[in-house]
Design a protein around this motif. Structure first.
Motif, PDB file in Angstrom:
ATOM      1  N   ASN A 216       0.795  -1.229   0.000  1.00  0.00           N
ATOM      2  CA  ASN A 216       0.000   0.000   0.000  1.00  0.00           C
ATOM      3  C   ASN A 216       0.823   1.272   0.000  1.00  0.00           C
ATOM      4  N   SER A 217       1.983   1.272   0.658  1.00  0.00           N
ATOM      5  CA  SER A 217       2.779   2.493   0.771  1.00  0.00           C
ATOM      6  C   SER A 217       3.330   2.964  -0.575  1.00  0.00           C
ATOM      7  N   THR A 218       3.381   2.072  -1.546  1.00  0.00           N
ATOM      8  CA  THR A 218       3.943   2.417  -2.853  1.00  0.00           C
ATOM      9  C   THR A 218       2.949   2.206  -3.995  1.00  0.00           C
ATOM     10  N   ASN A 219       1.695   1.909  -3.674  1.00  0.00           N
ATOM     11  CA  ASN A 219       0.671   1.653  -4.691  1.00  0.00           C
ATOM     12  C   ASN A 219       1.103   0.527  -5.632  1.00  0.00           C
ATOM     13  N   GLN A 220       1.583  -0.563  -5.013  1.00  0.00           N
ATOM     14  CA  GLN A 220       2.061  -1.717  -5.765  1.00  0.00           C
ATOM     15  C   GLN A 220       1.406  -2.980  -5.231  1.00  0.00           C
ATOM     16  N   ILE A 221       1.445  -4.036  -6.027  1.00  0.00           N
ATOM     17  CA  ILE A 221       1.086  -5.371  -5.570  1.00  0.00           C
ATOM     18  C   ILE A 221       2.257  -6.296  -5.849  1.00  0.00           C
ATOM     19  N   VAL A 222       2.323  -7.362  -5.077  1.00  0.00           N
ATOM     20  CA  VAL A 222       3.333  -8.394  -5.271  1.00  0.00           C
ATOM     21  C   VAL A 222       2.581  -9.691  -5.514  1.00  0.00           C
TER      22      VAL A 222
ATOM     23  N   ALA B 223       8.268 -14.192  -8.151  1.00  0.00           N
ATOM     24  CA  ALA B 223       7.407 -13.186  -7.529  1.00  0.00           C
ATOM     25  C   ALA B 223       7.659 -11.915  -8.330  1.00  0.00           C
ATOM     26  N   ARG B 224       6.619 -11.150  -8.538  1.00  0.00           N
ATOM     27  CA  ARG B 224       6.749  -9.919  -9.310  1.00  0.00           C
ATOM     28  C   ARG B 224       6.110  -8.764  -8.560  1.00  0.00           C
ATOM     29  N   ILE B 225       6.758  -7.607  -8.664  1.00  0.00           N
ATOM     30  CA  ILE B 225       6.219  -6.383  -8.082  1.00  0.00           C
ATOM     31  C   ILE B 225       5.668  -5.549  -9.228  1.00  0.00           C
TER      32      ILE B 225
ATOM     33  N   LYS C 275      -0.763   1.695 -11.006  1.00  0.00           N
ATOM     34  CA  LYS C 275      -1.245   2.741 -11.907  1.00  0.00           C
ATOM     35  C   LYS C 275      -0.976   2.408 -13.368  1.00  0.00           C
ATOM     36  N   SER C 276       0.227   1.895 -13.653  1.00  0.00           N
ATOM     37  CA  SER C 276       0.599   1.616 -15.041  1.00  0.00           C
ATOM     38  C   SER C 276       0.356   0.165 -15.452  1.00  0.00           C
ATOM     39  N   GLY C 277       0.296  -0.752 -14.467  1.00  0.00           N
ATOM     40  CA  GLY C 277       0.156  -2.169 -14.771  1.00  0.00           C
ATOM     41  C   GLY C 277       1.463  -2.829 -15.171  1.00  0.00           C
ATOM     42  N   LYS C 278       2.560  -2.097 -15.076  1.00  0.00           N
ATOM     43  CA  LYS C 278       3.871  -2.629 -15.493  1.00  0.00           C
ATOM     44  C   LYS C 278       4.564  -3.365 -14.346  1.00  0.00           C
ATOM     45  N   CYS C 279       5.265  -4.439 -14.716  1.00  0.00           N
ATOM     46  CA  CYS C 279       6.105  -5.159 -13.765  1.00  0.00           C
ATOM     47  C   CYS C 279       7.365  -4.339 -13.550  1.00  0.00           C
ATOM     48  N   ILE C 280       7.635  -3.986 -12.287  1.00  0.00           N
ATOM     49  CA  ILE C 280       8.820  -3.159 -12.026  1.00  0.00           C
ATOM     50  C   ILE C 280       9.981  -3.948 -11.422  1.00  0.00           C
ATOM     51  N   LYS C 281       9.688  -5.187 -10.956  1.00  0.00           N
ATOM     52  CA  LYS C 281      10.774  -6.001 -10.407  1.00  0.00           C
ATOM     53  C   LYS C 281      10.358  -7.467 -10.455  1.00  0.00           C
TER      54      LYS C 281
END
Length: 177
Positions: free
Chosen positions: A17-23, A31-33, A37-43
Protein backbone atom coordinates in the motif's frame (compact mmCIF):
# COMPACT_ATOMS: atom_id res chain seq x y z
CA UNK A 1 -5.95 -3.05 -17.17
CA UNK A 2 -4.06 -6.28 -17.79
CA UNK A 3 -0.89 -7.12 -15.88
CA UNK A 4 1.36 -9.12 -18.23
CA UNK A 5 4.48 -10.96 -17.19
CA UNK A 6 3.89 -14.25 -15.40
CA UNK A 7 4.02 -17.29 -17.65
CA UNK A 8 1.79 -19.45 -15.44
CA UNK A 9 -1.06 -19.06 -12.95
CA UNK A 10 -0.92 -17.13 -9.66
CA UNK A 11 -0.76 -18.69 -6.21
CA UNK A 12 -0.72 -15.56 -4.07
CA UNK A 13 -0.98 -11.79 -4.03
CA UNK A 14 -0.30 -9.09 -1.43
CA UNK A 15 -0.77 -5.31 -1.55
CA UNK A 16 2.15 -2.98 -0.96
CA UNK A 17 0.00 0.00 0.00
CA UNK A 18 2.78 2.49 0.77
CA UNK A 19 3.94 2.42 -2.85
CA UNK A 20 0.67 1.65 -4.69
CA UNK A 21 2.06 -1.72 -5.77
CA UNK A 22 1.09 -5.37 -5.57
CA UNK A 23 3.33 -8.39 -5.27
CA UNK A 24 2.33 -11.67 -6.91
CA UNK A 25 3.70 -15.21 -6.62
CA UNK A 26 3.27 -17.65 -9.48
CA UNK A 27 3.57 -21.23 -10.64
CA UNK A 28 6.29 -19.91 -13.00
CA UNK A 29 8.65 -19.71 -9.98
CA UNK A 30 8.81 -15.93 -9.68
CA UNK A 31 7.41 -13.19 -7.53
CA UNK A 32 6.75 -9.92 -9.31
CA UNK A 33 6.22 -6.38 -8.08
CA UNK A 34 3.67 -4.43 -10.12
CA UNK A 35 2.86 -0.74 -10.33
CA UNK A 36 -0.91 -0.48 -9.91
CA UNK A 37 -1.25 2.74 -11.91
CA UNK A 38 0.60 1.62 -15.04
CA UNK A 39 0.16 -2.17 -14.77
CA UNK A 40 3.87 -2.63 -15.49
CA UNK A 41 6.11 -5.16 -13.77
CA UNK A 42 8.82 -3.16 -12.03
CA UNK A 43 10.77 -6.00 -10.41
CA UNK A 44 11.10 -9.77 -10.83
CA UNK A 45 12.20 -11.82 -7.83
CA UNK A 46 13.33 -15.39 -8.54
CA UNK A 47 13.64 -17.29 -5.23
CA UNK A 48 15.13 -20.44 -6.81
CA UNK A 49 17.36 -18.75 -9.39
CA UNK A 50 20.76 -20.43 -9.72
CA UNK A 51 19.79 -23.12 -7.22
CA UNK A 52 19.55 -26.85 -7.84
CA UNK A 53 15.87 -26.66 -6.86
CA UNK A 54 14.84 -25.20 -10.22
CA UNK A 55 12.47 -27.60 -11.89
CA UNK A 56 11.81 -29.64 -8.73
CA UNK A 57 9.26 -27.37 -7.05
CA UNK A 58 9.76 -23.92 -8.38
CA UNK A 59 6.39 -22.26 -7.84
CA UNK A 60 6.04 -19.37 -5.41
CA UNK A 61 3.21 -20.68 -3.25
CA UNK A 62 3.01 -17.95 -0.61
CA UNK A 63 4.30 -14.44 0.01
CA UNK A 64 4.11 -11.88 2.80
CA UNK A 65 5.35 -8.37 3.49
CA UNK A 66 6.47 -7.02 6.84
CA UNK A 67 4.75 -3.93 8.33
CA UNK A 68 7.31 -1.55 6.76
CA UNK A 69 6.75 -3.22 3.36
CA UNK A 70 10.54 -3.38 2.95
CA UNK A 71 10.88 -7.13 3.57
CA UNK A 72 9.33 -9.91 1.51
CA UNK A 73 9.22 -13.60 2.42
CA UNK A 74 8.54 -16.10 -0.41
CA UNK A 75 7.64 -19.74 0.11
CA UNK A 76 8.77 -21.98 -2.73
CA UNK A 77 8.54 -25.71 -2.17
CA UNK A 78 10.51 -26.60 0.95
CA UNK A 79 12.31 -23.25 0.97
CA UNK A 80 11.53 -19.83 2.33
CA UNK A 81 13.55 -16.89 1.03
CA UNK A 82 13.69 -13.49 2.73
CA UNK A 83 14.26 -10.43 0.55
CA UNK A 84 15.26 -6.86 1.36
CA UNK A 85 13.16 -5.05 -1.24
CA UNK A 86 15.03 -1.70 -1.30
CA UNK A 87 18.27 -3.52 -2.21
CA UNK A 88 16.64 -6.44 -4.11
CA UNK A 89 18.86 -8.76 -2.07
CA UNK A 90 18.00 -12.20 -0.75
CA UNK A 91 19.27 -12.08 2.85
CA UNK A 92 18.46 -15.66 3.80
CA UNK A 93 17.08 -18.94 2.53
CA UNK A 94 15.45 -21.24 5.04
CA UNK A 95 14.97 -24.96 4.35
CA UNK A 96 11.99 -26.84 5.74
CA UNK A 97 11.23 -30.55 5.99
CA UNK A 98 8.04 -30.11 3.98
CA UNK A 99 6.50 -27.64 1.51
CA UNK A 100 5.70 -24.23 2.97
CA UNK A 101 2.07 -23.27 2.37
CA UNK A 102 1.63 -19.93 4.19
CA UNK A 103 3.78 -17.27 5.85
CA UNK A 104 3.25 -14.10 7.85
CA UNK A 105 5.62 -11.59 9.48
CA UNK A 106 5.45 -11.03 13.24
CA UNK A 107 7.58 -7.90 13.62
CA UNK A 108 11.08 -9.01 12.56
CA UNK A 109 10.23 -12.71 12.74
CA UNK A 110 8.48 -15.01 10.27
CA UNK A 111 5.77 -17.54 11.04
CA UNK A 112 5.47 -20.37 8.51
CA UNK A 113 3.21 -23.41 8.16
CA UNK A 114 3.11 -26.21 5.66
CA UNK A 115 2.63 -29.87 4.95
CA UNK A 116 3.52 -30.95 8.48
CA UNK A 117 1.82 -30.28 11.83
CA UNK A 118 4.17 -27.47 12.90
CA UNK A 119 4.08 -23.71 13.32
CA UNK A 120 7.64 -22.57 12.63
CA UNK A 121 9.06 -19.26 13.86
CA UNK A 122 12.22 -17.96 12.16
CA UNK A 123 14.26 -14.82 12.54
CA UNK A 124 14.94 -12.75 9.44
CA UNK A 125 18.39 -14.37 9.06
CA UNK A 126 16.90 -17.86 8.84
CA UNK A 127 17.49 -19.16 12.36
CA UNK A 128 14.73 -21.40 13.72
CA UNK A 129 13.46 -19.80 16.94
CA UNK A 130 10.66 -22.24 17.76
CA UNK A 131 8.47 -25.02 16.43
CA UNK A 132 5.03 -25.53 17.93
CA UNK A 133 3.10 -28.75 17.34
CA UNK A 134 -0.30 -28.13 15.71
CA UNK A 135 -3.44 -30.24 15.45
CA UNK A 136 -3.85 -30.05 11.63
CA UNK A 137 -1.67 -32.73 10.00
CA UNK A 138 -1.06 -30.26 7.19
CA UNK A 139 -1.48 -26.52 7.75
CA UNK A 140 -2.70 -24.34 4.91
CA UNK A 141 -3.07 -20.97 6.61
CA UNK A 142 -1.52 -18.91 9.41
CA UNK A 143 -2.96 -15.65 10.70
CA UNK A 144 -1.67 -13.21 13.31
CA UNK A 145 -3.99 -10.98 15.34
CA UNK A 146 -2.60 -7.60 16.52
CA UNK A 147 -2.78 -8.93 20.11
CA UNK A 148 -0.20 -11.59 19.17
CA UNK A 149 -2.65 -14.50 19.07
CA UNK A 150 -1.94 -16.85 16.16
CA UNK A 151 -4.41 -19.11 14.37
CA UNK A 152 -3.36 -22.05 12.21
CA UNK A 153 -5.89 -23.71 9.92
CA UNK A 154 -5.51 -26.89 7.99
CA UNK A 155 -6.45 -30.42 7.08
CA UNK A 156 -9.62 -31.85 8.57
CA UNK A 157 -11.13 -28.42 9.21
CA UNK A 158 -8.98 -28.03 12.31
CA UNK A 159 -7.97 -24.60 13.61
CA UNK A 160 -5.46 -24.11 16.43
CA UNK A 161 -5.46 -20.86 18.39
CA UNK A 162 -2.05 -20.19 19.95
CA UNK A 163 -1.08 -17.46 22.41
CA UNK A 164 1.73 -14.99 21.72
CA UNK A 165 3.75 -17.05 24.21
CA UNK A 166 3.34 -20.28 22.24
CA UNK A 167 0.76 -22.09 24.36
CA UNK A 168 -2.38 -23.60 22.83
CA UNK A 169 -5.50 -21.67 23.78
CA UNK A 170 -7.87 -24.03 21.95
CA UNK A 171 -8.41 -26.22 18.91
CA UNK A 172 -11.73 -26.30 17.12
CA UNK A 173 -13.10 -28.27 14.20
CA UNK A 174 -15.14 -26.73 11.39
CA UNK A 175 -17.76 -29.17 10.12
CA UNK A 176 -20.20 -28.94 7.26
CA UNK A 177 -23.92 -28.60 7.79
Amino acid sequence: MVFKGHSDYLHCIVARNSTNQIVTGSEDGTARIWDCKSGKCIKVIDPVKDKQLKGVISCVSCITLDASESWLACGSGQNLSVWNLPTSECVSTISSHSPIQDVVFDNNQILAVGAEPLLNRFDINGMTLSQIQCAPHSAFSVSLHPSGVISVGGYGGLVDVISQFGSHLCTFCCQGL
